[in-house]
Design a protein around this motif. Structure first.
Motif, PDB file in Angstrom:
ATOM      1  N   TRP A 148      75.404 -93.515  62.182  1.00 36.60           N
ATOM      2  CA  TRP A 148      75.630 -92.090  62.458  1.00 36.60           C
ATOM      3  C   TRP A 148      74.821 -91.170  61.546  1.00 36.60           C
ATOM      4  CZ3 TRP A 148      80.137 -95.301  61.897  1.00 36.60           C
ATOM      5  CH2 TRP A 148      80.667 -95.721  63.116  1.00 36.60           C
TER       6      TRP A 148
ATOM      7  N   PHE B  71      75.959 -76.520  56.154  1.00 36.40           N
ATOM      8  CA  PHE B  71      76.166 -77.917  55.774  1.00 36.40           C
ATOM      9  C   PHE B  71      77.212 -78.040  54.670  1.00 36.40           C
ATOM     10  CE2 PHE B  71      75.203 -81.783  53.369  1.00 36.40           C
ATOM     11  CZ  PHE B  71      75.199 -82.717  54.393  1.00 36.40           C
TER      12      PHE B  71
ATOM     13  N   ARG C  72      80.664 -77.881  56.179  1.00 29.75           N
ATOM     14  CA  ARG C  72      81.003 -79.159  56.836  1.00 29.75           C
ATOM     15  C   ARG C  72      81.247 -80.260  55.806  1.00 29.75           C
ATOM     16  NH1 ARG C  72      81.766 -81.210  61.352  1.00 29.75           N
ATOM     17  NH2 ARG C  72      81.178 -83.329  61.965  1.00 29.75           N
TER      18      ARG C  72
ATOM     19  N   SER D 101      67.121 -85.733  58.892  1.00 23.28           N
ATOM     20  CA  SER D 101      67.886 -84.751  59.659  1.00 23.28           C
ATOM     21  C   SER D 101      67.224 -83.383  59.572  1.00 23.28           C
ATOM     22  CB  SER D 101      69.318 -84.665  59.119  1.00 23.28           C
ATOM     23  OG  SER D 101      69.334 -84.099  57.821  1.00 23.28           O
TER      24      SER D 101
ATOM     25  N   GLU E 215      75.879 -87.829  58.984  1.00 18.51           N
ATOM     26  CA  GLU E 215      77.285 -87.595  59.320  1.00 18.51           C
ATOM     27  C   GLU E 215      78.148 -88.779  58.888  1.00 18.51           C
ATOM     28  OE1 GLU E 215      78.997 -85.009  60.881  1.00 18.51           O
ATOM     29  OE2 GLU E 215      77.181 -83.841  60.484  1.00 18.51           O
TER      30      GLU E 215
ATOM     31  N   VAL F 274      84.868 -82.172  55.811  1.00 19.88           N
ATOM     32  CA  VAL F 274      84.897 -83.576  56.231  1.00 19.88           C
ATOM     33  C   VAL F 274      85.035 -84.505  55.028  1.00 19.88           C
ATOM     34  CG1 VAL F 274      83.621 -85.423  57.386  1.00 19.88           C
ATOM     35  CG2 VAL F 274      83.550 -83.093  58.296  1.00 19.88           C
ATOM     36  N   TYR F 275      84.135 -84.371  54.055  1.00 21.37           N
ATOM     37  CA  TYR F 275      84.107 -85.291  52.918  1.00 21.37           C
ATOM     38  C   TYR F 275      85.375 -85.198  52.078  1.00 21.37           C
ATOM     39  CZ  TYR F 275      81.928 -88.014  49.163  1.00 21.37           C
ATOM     40  OH  TYR F 275      81.630 -88.980  48.237  1.00 21.37           O
TER      41      TYR F 275
ATOM     42  N   LEU G 215      79.359 -88.505  55.361  1.00 21.20           N
ATOM     43  CA  LEU G 215      80.464 -87.562  55.166  1.00 21.20           C
ATOM     44  C   LEU G 215      81.802 -88.195  55.525  1.00 21.20           C
ATOM     45  CD1 LEU G 215      78.938 -84.243  56.597  1.00 21.20           C
ATOM     46  CD2 LEU G 215      78.785 -85.180  54.296  1.00 21.20           C
ATOM     47  N   TYR G 216      81.829 -88.951  56.605  1.00 17.63           N
ATOM     48  CA  TYR G 216      83.096 -89.547  57.058  1.00 17.63           C
ATOM     49  C   TYR G 216      83.501 -90.764  56.237  1.00 17.63           C
ATOM     50  CZ  TYR G 216      83.346 -86.545  61.158  1.00 17.63           C
ATOM     51  OH  TYR G 216      83.475 -85.460  61.991  1.00 17.63           O
TER      52      TYR G 216
END
Length: 298
Positions: free
Chosen positions: A190, A133, A136, A42, A193, A140-141, A196-197
């Motif tokens: 993904w 980052f 985020r 990334s 990302e 999210v996490y 994280l999800y």
């Protein structure tokens, strides 16, 4: 001489916490390797995701430590009232523990969603990309932080009432059964990302499992102190149907042990009490309180 059955009972009390620590170690290894690999693919690179993971895990452990403290503090309350067939108090203690833990987790959730940059800044400075980052990552996490009290409290609850296997199962749900597979599968589709999800989804699944098992156990408990027929089928016995031996250990003057034994003899005369004092004075005091037999360390 060590007895296998006694050793198994002793070990079962700590197995849920033991497996939980192993699971956390396994998750940290998998998460670090996943973030390193997919971070390199990334725009963030290898270092930024790994540094953010270290910050998030440390902050998360602070919150989890508070919840674990509540869960462990409730263990003697669960155990005593469950053994005394006071199931109403068991349910009340569980409910209050969950409420207290949820309040702490909700406050943490609000902080994670509102002030992620300020929290990360406590651990040092970095580039704008690093902070972007990190924000985020937190949002999210750690999205399901508000519900993270259910799993550790439920696991300790089952350990406290002598059903360690269910406690171990609940301990393993989030980290091993759900999170590790999702950390390996989601990034394939993904990228970073997906890593994280994986956490909020595994948290939601673990909460659902913990609540389902715990609520089922609560429904099986009799409503009052004496179980009905359904309670007997579920394995709950009245005080007359079982024998219980209680060991009370006290030192110095033995006043606390004496009062404890006196209360137990008044409310539960069928329980056989043994008093052990660190000195003869403590032993004599507990015998006056009504202990059936006693021994002294002198």
């Amino acid at each position: 001489r060590p007895r296998r059955r006694v050793l198994q009972s002793i070990c079962s009390l700590g197995m849920a916490a033991f497996f939980n620590q192993l699971a956390m170690l396994l998750v940290q290894i998998v998460l670090n390797n996943t973030l390193t690999h997919y971070g390199a693919l990334s725009s963030y690179g290898r270092d930024i995701p790994l540094a953010c993971a270290g910050v998030v895990s440390k902050v998360g452990m602070l919150v989890l430590g508070c919840v674990i403290g509540i869960a462990q503090g409730c263990q003697p309350i669960f155990s005593f009232n469950y053994g005394a067939r006071k199931y109403g108090r068991v349910k009340e203690a569980y409910r209050k523990a969950v409420i207290a833990g949820t309040i702490i987790c909700t406050v943490a959730f609000i902080c994670f969603q509102t002030f992620p940059r300020q929290i990360v800044s406590i651990f040092g400075t970095g580039t704008e990309e690093y902070f972007a980052f990190a924000e985020r990552f937190f949002r999210v996490y750690m999205f399901m932080t508000f519900a993270n009290a259910f799993q550790p409290i439920s696991a300790n609850f089952f350990t406290s009432i002598g059903k360690a296997r269910r406690g171990i199962l609940i301990s393993l749900t989030r980290q091993v059964i759900f999170l590790v597979p999702l950390l390996l599968i989601f990034p394939l589709f993904w990228g970073i990302e997906g890593a994280l999800y994986a956490s909020p989804i595994s948290d939601a699944a673990a909460v659902a499992v913990a609540l389902s098992i715990t609520l089922l156990e609560m429904k099986r408990m009799p409503q009052g102190a004496s179980p009905n027929r359904a309670g007997r089928r579920a394995g709950y016995l009245t005080a007359k149907e079982t024998s219980m031996e209680l060991l009370v250990i006290d030192g110095q003057g033995g006043r606390m042990g004496q009062q404890l034994i006196r209360c137990i003899r008044e409310r539960y005369p069928q329980i056989h009490t043994t008093a052990v004092g660190t000195n003869s004075m403590a032993t004599a005091a507990m015998l006056k309180g009504g202990a059936h037999q006693a021994a002294t360390g002198e």
